[in-house]
Design a protein around this motif. Structure first.
Motif, PDB file in Angstrom:
ATOM      1  N   ASN A  91     -24.476 -13.134 -22.624  1.00  0.00           N
ATOM      2  CA  ASN A  91     -24.713 -13.464 -21.179  1.00  0.00           C
ATOM      3  C   ASN A  91     -26.219 -14.706 -21.464  1.00  0.00           C
ATOM      4  N   ALA A  92     -25.955 -15.190 -20.563  1.00  0.00           N
ATOM      5  CA  ALA A  92     -27.700 -15.627 -20.317  1.00  0.00           C
ATOM      6  C   ALA A  92     -27.805 -16.334 -18.817  1.00  0.00           C
ATOM      7  N   ARG A  93     -28.942 -16.310 -18.638  1.00  0.00           N
ATOM      8  CA  ARG A  93     -29.761 -16.538 -17.222  1.00  0.00           C
ATOM      9  C   ARG A  93     -30.285 -18.407 -17.676  1.00  0.00           C
ATOM     10  N   VAL A  94     -29.632 -19.448 -17.227  1.00  0.00           N
ATOM     11  CA  VAL A  94     -29.438 -20.897 -17.057  1.00  0.00           C
ATOM     12  C   VAL A  94     -30.669 -21.164 -15.934  1.00  0.00           C
ATOM     13  N   THR A  95     -32.040 -21.087 -16.323  1.00  0.00           N
ATOM     14  CA  THR A  95     -32.920 -21.439 -15.177  1.00  0.00           C
ATOM     15  C   THR A  95     -32.644 -23.329 -15.407  1.00  0.00           C
ATOM     16  N   HIS A  96     -32.781 -23.661 -14.254  1.00  0.00           N
ATOM     17  CA  HIS A  96     -33.154 -25.289 -14.096  1.00  0.00           C
ATOM     18  C   HIS A  96     -34.347 -25.617 -13.207  1.00  0.00           C
ATOM     19  N   LEU A  97     -35.507 -26.618 -13.528  1.00  0.00           N
ATOM     20  CA  LEU A  97     -36.804 -26.370 -13.590  1.00  0.00           C
ATOM     21  C   LEU A  97     -36.708 -28.315 -13.353  1.00  0.00           C
ATOM     22  N   GLU A  98     -37.792 -28.737 -12.498  1.00  0.00           N
ATOM     23  CA  GLU A  98     -37.683 -29.968 -12.377  1.00  0.00           C
ATOM     24  C   GLU A  98     -38.746 -29.966 -12.490  1.00  0.00           C
ATOM     25  N   MET A  99     -39.497 -31.826 -12.118  1.00  0.00           N
ATOM     26  CA  MET A  99     -40.945 -31.366 -11.864  1.00  0.00           C
ATOM     27  C   MET A  99     -41.581 -33.686 -10.830  1.00  0.00           C
ATOM     28  N   TYR A 100     -42.204 -33.486 -10.267  1.00  0.00           N
ATOM     29  CA  TYR A 100     -41.793 -34.909  -9.413  1.00  0.00           C
ATOM     30  C   TYR A 100     -42.956 -35.426  -9.482  1.00  0.00           C
ATOM     31  N   LYS A 101     -43.858 -34.988  -9.993  1.00  0.00           N
ATOM     32  CA  LYS A 101     -44.687 -36.567 -11.011  1.00  0.00           C
ATOM     33  C   LYS A 101     -45.849 -35.832 -12.167  1.00  0.00           C
ATOM     34  N   ARG A 102     -45.912 -37.123 -12.501  1.00  0.00           N
ATOM     35  CA  ARG A 102     -46.806 -37.238 -14.074  1.00  0.00           C
ATOM     36  C   ARG A 102     -47.464 -36.466 -14.154  1.00  0.00           C
ATOM     37  N   PRO A 103     -47.326 -35.760 -15.669  1.00  0.00           N
ATOM     38  CA  PRO A 103     -48.705 -34.352 -15.950  1.00  0.00           C
ATOM     39  C   PRO A 103     -50.054 -35.652 -16.081  1.00  0.00           C
TER      40      PRO A 103
ATOM     41  N   PRO B 276     -39.071 -42.051 -13.244  1.00  0.00           N
ATOM     42  CA  PRO B 276     -37.742 -41.296 -12.632  1.00  0.00           C
ATOM     43  C   PRO B 276     -38.457 -41.233 -11.526  1.00  0.00           C
ATOM     44  N   ASP B 277     -38.158 -40.663 -10.960  1.00  0.00           N
ATOM     45  CA  ASP B 277     -38.364 -39.541  -9.320  1.00  0.00           C
ATOM     46  C   ASP B 277     -38.984 -38.615  -9.387  1.00  0.00           C
ATOM     47  N   LYS B 278     -38.118 -38.157 -10.841  1.00  0.00           N
ATOM     48  CA  LYS B 278     -38.132 -37.252 -10.532  1.00  0.00           C
ATOM     49  C   LYS B 278     -37.564 -36.878 -11.783  1.00  0.00           C
ATOM     50  N   VAL B 279     -38.199 -35.561 -13.044  1.00  0.00           N
ATOM     51  CA  VAL B 279     -37.189 -35.265 -14.161  1.00  0.00           C
ATOM     52  C   VAL B 279     -37.032 -33.577 -14.479  1.00  0.00           C
ATOM     53  N   ILE B 280     -36.444 -33.340 -14.622  1.00  0.00           N
ATOM     54  CA  ILE B 280     -35.070 -31.996 -14.756  1.00  0.00           C
ATOM     55  C   ILE B 280     -35.323 -31.470 -16.394  1.00  0.00           C
ATOM     56  N   ILE B 281     -34.929 -30.565 -16.262  1.00  0.00           N
ATOM     57  CA  ILE B 281     -34.861 -29.417 -17.474  1.00  0.00           C
ATOM     58  C   ILE B 281     -34.086 -28.264 -17.373  1.00  0.00           C
ATOM     59  N   GLN B 282     -33.685 -27.809 -18.497  1.00  0.00           N
ATOM     60  CA  GLN B 282     -32.962 -26.460 -18.172  1.00  0.00           C
ATOM     61  C   GLN B 282     -32.984 -25.539 -19.560  1.00  0.00           C
ATOM     62  N   THR B 283     -33.584 -24.160 -19.342  1.00  0.00           N
ATOM     63  CA  THR B 283     -33.856 -23.257 -20.438  1.00  0.00           C
ATOM     64  C   THR B 283     -32.374 -22.571 -19.750  1.00  0.00           C
ATOM     65  N   ASN B 284     -31.650 -21.353 -21.225  1.00  0.00           N
ATOM     66  CA  ASN B 284     -31.684 -19.915 -20.749  1.00  0.00           C
ATOM     67  C   ASN B 284     -32.037 -19.448 -21.368  1.00  0.00           C
TER      68      ASN B 284
END
Length: 173
Positions: free
Chosen positions: A6-18, A135-143
Protein backbone atom coordinates in the motif's frame (compact mmCIF):
# COMPACT_ATOMS: atom_id res chain seq x y z
CA UNK A 1 3.13 -14.46 -7.48
CA UNK A 2 3.75 -10.72 -7.00
CA UNK A 3 3.31 -9.10 -3.65
CA UNK A 4 1.82 -5.64 -3.38
CA UNK A 5 2.38 -2.79 -0.97
CA UNK A 6 0.00 0.00 0.00
CA UNK A 7 1.21 3.50 -0.77
CA UNK A 8 -0.19 6.99 -0.57
CA UNK A 9 0.69 9.11 -3.59
CA UNK A 10 1.06 12.88 -3.16
CA UNK A 11 0.68 14.97 -6.32
CA UNK A 12 2.49 18.31 -6.15
CA UNK A 13 2.61 21.40 -8.36
CA UNK A 14 4.78 24.49 -8.66
CA UNK A 15 3.63 27.63 -10.51
CA UNK A 16 6.71 29.85 -10.50
CA UNK A 17 10.40 29.28 -10.95
CA UNK A 18 12.48 29.11 -7.79
CA UNK A 19 14.04 32.40 -6.77
CA UNK A 20 17.09 30.96 -5.06
CA UNK A 21 19.94 28.73 -6.05
CA UNK A 22 21.57 26.18 -3.78
CA UNK A 23 25.37 26.08 -3.56
CA UNK A 24 27.04 22.81 -4.42
CA UNK A 25 28.38 20.73 -1.55
CA UNK A 26 32.05 21.42 -0.87
CA UNK A 27 34.97 19.02 -1.26
CA UNK A 28 33.30 17.09 -4.08
CA UNK A 29 33.80 17.27 -7.82
CA UNK A 30 30.25 17.55 -9.14
CA UNK A 31 28.92 17.56 -12.69
CA UNK A 32 25.35 17.45 -13.93
CA UNK A 33 25.15 16.34 -17.52
CA UNK A 34 22.22 15.92 -19.85
CA UNK A 35 22.20 12.42 -21.33
CA UNK A 36 21.58 12.40 -25.07
CA UNK A 37 20.74 9.03 -26.67
CA UNK A 38 21.10 7.31 -23.30
CA UNK A 39 21.77 3.58 -23.67
CA UNK A 40 19.01 1.40 -22.26
CA UNK A 41 21.45 -0.65 -20.15
CA UNK A 42 22.77 2.48 -18.41
CA UNK A 43 19.25 3.76 -17.76
CA UNK A 44 18.26 0.37 -16.33
CA UNK A 45 21.34 0.40 -14.09
CA UNK A 46 20.49 3.80 -12.59
CA UNK A 47 16.79 2.96 -12.37
CA UNK A 48 17.52 -0.21 -10.39
CA UNK A 49 20.21 1.32 -8.16
CA UNK A 50 17.92 4.20 -7.20
CA UNK A 51 14.45 2.73 -7.58
CA UNK A 52 14.65 -0.83 -6.27
CA UNK A 53 14.46 0.21 -2.61
CA UNK A 54 11.39 2.32 -3.42
CA UNK A 55 9.69 -0.29 -5.62
CA UNK A 56 9.84 1.68 -8.86
CA UNK A 57 8.34 -0.70 -11.40
CA UNK A 58 7.03 1.12 -14.44
CA UNK A 59 10.25 1.32 -16.46
CA UNK A 60 11.62 -2.07 -15.43
CA UNK A 61 8.64 -3.86 -16.96
CA UNK A 62 9.07 -2.12 -20.32
CA UNK A 63 10.72 -3.90 -23.23
CA UNK A 64 14.12 -2.57 -24.28
CA UNK A 65 12.63 -1.22 -27.51
CA UNK A 66 9.80 0.62 -25.74
CA UNK A 67 12.16 1.99 -23.10
CA UNK A 68 14.63 3.18 -25.75
CA UNK A 69 11.83 4.97 -27.63
CA UNK A 70 10.74 6.69 -24.42
CA UNK A 71 14.11 7.74 -22.99
CA UNK A 72 15.45 8.86 -26.37
CA UNK A 73 12.29 10.80 -27.28
CA UNK A 74 12.54 14.53 -27.88
CA UNK A 75 9.98 14.94 -25.07
CA UNK A 76 12.18 13.21 -22.47
CA UNK A 77 15.11 14.95 -20.82
CA UNK A 78 17.45 13.00 -18.56
CA UNK A 79 20.11 14.61 -16.39
CA UNK A 80 22.75 12.58 -14.60
CA UNK A 81 24.56 13.70 -11.48
CA UNK A 82 28.21 12.68 -11.32
CA UNK A 83 30.22 12.94 -8.11
CA UNK A 84 33.97 12.47 -8.24
CA UNK A 85 33.54 10.94 -11.70
CA UNK A 86 30.88 8.37 -10.72
CA UNK A 87 27.16 8.35 -11.57
CA UNK A 88 25.39 9.39 -8.37
CA UNK A 89 21.82 10.16 -9.43
CA UNK A 90 19.46 11.02 -12.21
CA UNK A 91 16.35 12.97 -13.07
CA UNK A 92 13.90 12.22 -15.86
CA UNK A 93 11.70 15.03 -17.14
CA UNK A 94 8.68 14.71 -19.43
CA UNK A 95 8.05 17.76 -21.63
CA UNK A 96 5.27 16.39 -23.85
CA UNK A 97 2.59 18.57 -22.22
CA UNK A 98 4.40 21.88 -22.80
CA UNK A 99 3.52 24.68 -22.44
CA UNK A 100 0.79 23.53 -20.04
CA UNK A 101 3.14 21.56 -17.79
CA UNK A 102 6.46 19.81 -17.39
CA UNK A 103 6.73 16.75 -15.17
CA UNK A 104 9.67 15.52 -13.16
CA UNK A 105 8.94 11.81 -13.58
CA UNK A 106 11.91 10.39 -11.67
CA UNK A 107 14.47 11.90 -9.35
CA UNK A 108 16.85 10.14 -7.02
CA UNK A 109 20.33 9.36 -5.82
CA UNK A 110 22.25 6.10 -5.78
CA UNK A 111 22.36 4.89 -2.14
CA UNK A 112 26.14 5.47 -1.84
CA UNK A 113 25.52 9.20 -2.36
CA UNK A 114 22.52 9.71 -0.11
CA UNK A 115 22.93 11.66 3.12
CA UNK A 116 25.79 13.76 1.74
CA UNK A 117 23.88 17.00 1.05
CA UNK A 118 23.50 16.34 -2.66
CA UNK A 119 19.71 16.01 -3.07
CA UNK A 120 18.82 19.63 -2.34
CA UNK A 121 21.53 20.94 -4.66
CA UNK A 122 20.76 18.47 -7.48
CA UNK A 123 16.98 18.92 -7.28
CA UNK A 124 17.32 22.71 -7.31
CA UNK A 125 19.49 22.50 -10.44
CA UNK A 126 16.91 20.22 -12.08
CA UNK A 127 14.14 22.68 -11.26
CA UNK A 128 16.02 25.55 -12.85
CA UNK A 129 16.59 23.49 -15.99
CA UNK A 130 12.90 22.50 -16.19
CA UNK A 131 11.79 26.12 -15.91
CA UNK A 132 14.01 26.99 -18.91
CA UNK A 133 11.28 25.27 -20.99
CA UNK A 134 8.76 27.90 -19.76
CA UNK A 135 5.96 25.61 -18.58
CA UNK A 136 2.89 27.09 -16.91
CA UNK A 137 3.59 24.70 -14.04
CA UNK A 138 5.91 21.89 -13.00
CA UNK A 139 4.42 18.74 -11.54
CA UNK A 140 5.88 15.85 -9.56
CA UNK A 141 4.56 13.06 -7.40
CA UNK A 142 5.96 11.00 -4.60
CA UNK A 143 4.60 8.21 -2.48
CA UNK A 144 5.12 6.74 0.95
CA UNK A 145 7.49 4.09 -0.45
CA UNK A 146 9.91 6.77 -1.70
CA UNK A 147 12.52 8.31 0.53
CA UNK A 148 10.83 9.78 3.61
CA UNK A 149 12.69 13.02 2.82
CA UNK A 150 11.35 13.33 -0.75
CA UNK A 151 8.10 15.10 0.14
CA UNK A 152 9.95 17.49 2.46
CA UNK A 153 12.50 18.26 -0.26
CA UNK A 154 9.85 19.01 -2.87
CA UNK A 155 7.96 21.30 -0.52
CA UNK A 156 11.17 23.04 0.58
CA UNK A 157 11.87 23.76 -3.09
CA UNK A 158 8.44 25.34 -3.63
CA UNK A 159 6.02 22.57 -4.56
CA UNK A 160 2.53 22.45 -3.06
CA UNK A 161 0.54 19.24 -2.59
CA UNK A 162 -2.66 19.35 -4.66
CA UNK A 163 -4.10 15.86 -4.25
CA UNK A 164 -3.58 12.41 -2.78
CA UNK A 165 -4.60 8.89 -3.70
CA UNK A 166 -3.95 5.43 -2.36
CA UNK A 167 -2.48 2.77 -4.65
CA UNK A 168 -1.12 -0.74 -4.58
CA UNK A 169 2.46 -1.01 -5.84
CA UNK A 170 4.11 -4.25 -6.78
CA UNK A 171 7.03 -5.10 -4.53
CA UNK A 172 10.45 -5.23 -6.17
CA UNK A 173 11.96 -8.38 -4.70
Amino acid sequence: MPHFLNARVTHLEMYKRPAMTVPSPINLQIAIMRAYHMPVHFYRYLYEQIGKAHHWNVRRKMTDAALKDLIQSENTVIHILYVDGCPAGFAEINLKELPKSAEIVYFGLVPDYQGRGLSYFFFNEILHSVWESNPDKVIIQTNTLDSPRALQLYQKCGFTPVSYNDVMIERWD
